[in-house]
Scaffold this motif. Structure first.
Motif, PDB file in Angstrom:
ATOM      1  N   ILE A   6       0.845  -1.197   0.000  1.00 58.94           N
ATOM      2  CA  ILE A   6       0.000   0.000   0.000  1.00 58.94           C
ATOM      3  C   ILE A   6       0.883   1.252   0.000  1.00 58.94           C
ATOM      4  O   ILE A   6       1.719   1.430   0.875  1.00 58.94           O
ATOM      5  N   ASP A   7       0.689   2.105  -1.005  1.00 60.49           N
ATOM      6  CA  ASP A   7       1.406   3.369  -1.105  1.00 60.49           C
ATOM      7  C   ASP A   7       0.413   4.488  -0.813  1.00 60.49           C
ATOM      8  O   ASP A   7      -0.444   4.813  -1.635  1.00 60.49           O
ATOM      9  N   ALA A   8       0.536   5.064   0.380  1.00 59.80           N
ATOM     10  CA  ALA A   8      -0.383   6.116   0.812  1.00 59.80           C
ATOM     11  C   ALA A   8       0.229   7.479   0.495  1.00 59.80           C
ATOM     12  O   ALA A   8       1.071   7.985   1.240  1.00 59.80           O
ATOM     13  N   GLY A   9      -0.164   8.056  -0.637  1.00 58.37           N
ATOM     14  CA  GLY A   9       0.384   9.339  -1.068  1.00 58.37           C
ATOM     15  C   GLY A   9      -0.460  10.508  -0.623  1.00 58.37           C
ATOM     16  O   GLY A   9      -1.382  10.372   0.190  1.00 58.37           O
ATOM     17  N   GLY A  10      -0.150  11.667  -1.180  1.00 54.15           N
ATOM     18  CA  GLY A  10      -0.843  12.886  -0.775  1.00 54.15           C
ATOM     19  C   GLY A  10      -2.270  12.976  -1.264  1.00 54.15           C
ATOM     20  O   GLY A  10      -3.120  13.602  -0.621  1.00 54.15           O
ATOM     21  N   THR A  11      -2.572  12.354  -2.409  1.00 51.81           N
ATOM     22  CA  THR A  11      -3.930  12.429  -2.959  1.00 51.81           C
ATOM     23  C   THR A  11      -4.553  11.056  -3.226  1.00 51.81           C
ATOM     24  O   THR A  11      -5.764  10.925  -3.215  1.00 51.81           O
ATOM     25  N   GLY A  54       3.994   9.051   2.047  1.00 43.85           N
ATOM     26  CA  GLY A  54       3.949  10.123   3.032  1.00 43.85           C
ATOM     27  C   GLY A  54       2.894   9.967   4.108  1.00 43.85           C
ATOM     28  O   GLY A  54       3.048  10.483   5.218  1.00 43.85           O
ATOM     29  N   ARG A  55       1.802   9.249   3.811  1.00 43.39           N
ATOM     30  CA  ARG A  55       0.728   9.068   4.789  1.00 43.39           C
ATOM     31  C   ARG A  55       0.737   7.670   5.418  1.00 43.39           C
ATOM     32  O   ARG A  55      -0.238   7.240   6.033  1.00 43.39           O
ATOM     33  N   ALA A  56       1.865   6.969   5.271  1.00 44.88           N
ATOM     34  CA  ALA A  56       1.955   5.605   5.805  1.00 44.88           C
ATOM     35  C   ALA A  56       1.789   5.580   7.325  1.00 44.88           C
ATOM     36  O   ALA A  56       1.092   4.719   7.868  1.00 44.88           O
ATOM     37  N   GLU A  57       2.420   6.522   8.015  1.00 48.46           N
ATOM     38  CA  GLU A  57       2.321   6.556   9.488  1.00 48.46           C
ATOM     39  C   GLU A  57       0.882   6.769   9.936  1.00 48.46           C
ATOM     40  O   GLU A  57       0.404   6.118  10.867  1.00 48.46           O
ATOM     41  N   ALA A  58       0.178   7.695   9.258  1.00 46.79           N
ATOM     42  CA  ALA A  58      -1.212   7.962   9.623  1.00 46.79           C
ATOM     43  C   ALA A  58      -2.081   6.735   9.378  1.00 46.79           C
ATOM     44  O   ALA A  58      -2.967   6.409  10.179  1.00 46.79           O
ATOM     45  N   LEU A  59      -1.829   6.020   8.288  1.00 46.29           N
ATOM     46  CA  LEU A  59      -2.616   4.831   7.962  1.00 46.29           C
ATOM     47  C   LEU A  59      -2.310   3.693   8.925  1.00 46.29           C
ATOM     48  O   LEU A  59      -3.205   2.920   9.285  1.00 46.29           O
ATOM     49  N   LYS A  60      -1.075   3.611   9.368  1.00 51.93           N
ATOM     50  CA  LYS A  60      -0.688   2.533  10.285  1.00 51.93           C
ATOM     51  C   LYS A  60      -1.430   2.632  11.622  1.00 51.93           C
ATOM     52  O   LYS A  60      -1.667   1.625  12.300  1.00 51.93           O
ATOM     53  N   GLN A  61      -1.812   3.834  12.000  1.00 55.16           N
ATOM     54  CA  GLN A  61      -2.567   4.004  13.242  1.00 55.16           C
ATOM     55  C   GLN A  61      -3.899   3.257  13.196  1.00 55.16           C
ATOM     56  O   GLN A  61      -4.477   2.925  14.238  1.00 55.16           O
ATOM     57  N   THR A 100       2.880  14.001  -5.732  1.00 52.81           N
ATOM     58  CA  THR A 100       2.543  15.345  -5.281  1.00 52.81           C
ATOM     59  C   THR A 100       3.687  16.297  -5.615  1.00 52.81           C
ATOM     60  O   THR A 100       3.491  17.405  -6.103  1.00 52.81           O
ATOM     61  N   GLY A 101       4.900  15.848  -5.356  1.00 46.51           N
ATOM     62  CA  GLY A 101       6.120  16.491  -5.831  1.00 46.51           C
ATOM     63  C   GLY A 101       6.809  15.509  -6.772  1.00 46.51           C
ATOM     64  O   GLY A 101       6.191  14.548  -7.220  1.00 46.51           O
TER      65      GLY A 101
END
Length: 266
Positions: A6-11, A54-61, A100-101
């Motif tokens: 799973i690649d959790a990007g900005g969008t 970039g959003r991997a930490e947030a998703l891991k929660q 995103t960048g």
């Protein structure tokens, strides 16, 4: 046990999972995160979840059992895998991953290394695109750009030299958005000019890296490329202009997710 990268990007959240020896691809916008988690619970539990982005930490929660891996290392591994799967494998190349960048990687002598990054990318396209046209989604802006003409907004070299001979290609840009001083321009023309500005500046960075590392091939990946036909056209034209081979991965937006899944083997 099943594996899910799973690649959790900005969008976007990109998902790659293995089933009966084949990889399957799926993506969700960030706004649909709850639907993704429900789908994973129903169809992929129990499973080994490997997160990146970039959003991997947030998703891991919300996925305590998941493992997080470094984004930059898995993007290259995923791109290499996809190149082989699509019959486009090269021994050395510059990888431009537009999310995103944008990040640039050198793949040479069997090793990959991130060498440069810039804030220009898909986020720039959506953000500036909204300010210029009022449209707020990537798909809307990409469609607009495909219908527009950058020549209505950009000052070209031939506009400056007019009837006299130009020392360089007259179709090159002399000033991005330079004609906006005198004309209002339509939404589609603004989106096309914005796309061109991003493509030109990313290619300038790519050219510096290609010459420095003695390469001749650019591989393009990331969701910012795969969903924007006009952007691909501009990148390909610039590549051809300077004699570089341009390779666009068909599933390039999944490079990070594929690499994350493959990391479970290491």
């Amino acid at each position: 046990m099943a594996r899910v990268g799973i690649d959790a990007g900005g969008t976007l959240i990109k998902v790659v999972y293995e089933e009966k020896g084949y990889l399957h691809y799926k993506y969700y916008p960030i706004s649909k995160e709850k639907e993704l988690l429900q789908w994973l619970q129903i169809f992929h539990s129990p499973a080994q979840f490997i997160l990146t982005g970039g959003r991997a930490e947030a998703l891991k929660q919300k996925m305590a059992e998941a493992k997080i891996v470094d984004e930059f290392s898995v993007i290259c591994a995923g791109a290499n895998y996809l190149l082989k799967e699509e019959g486009k494998q090269r021994s050395e190349y510059l990888l431009m991953n537009v999310g995103t960048g944008t990040s640039f990687f050198i793949h040479k002598n069997g090793k990959s290394e991130r060498v440069l990054g810039t804030g220009l990318g898909g986020g720039t396209f959506i953000g500036l695109g909204k300010l210029l046209t009022g449209k707020s989604t990537f798909a809307q802006l990409a469609d607009l750009a495909g219908d527009g003409s950058k020549e209505e907004i950009d000052v070209l070299v031939k506009d400056i030299y007019e009837s006299s001979s130009s020392p360089i290609d007259g179709n090159l840009t002399a000033s991005n958005f330079g004609k906006a001083i005198f004309v209002q321009g339509g939404a589609s023309d603004k989106a096309a000019a914005l796309t061109n500005m991003i493509a030109e500046n990313l290619m300038l960075l790519a050219m510096l890296l290609i010459e420095k590392h003695s390469l001749s091939t650019i591989v393009f990946s990331g969701s910012g490329v795969s969903r924007h036909d006009y952007f691909q056209t501009r990148l390909a034209e610039f590549s051809n202009m300077f004699g570089y081979e341009a390779i666009f991965l068909e599933r390039g937006k999944y490079s990070g997710a594929v690499g994350a899944l493959l990391s479970a083997n290491r």
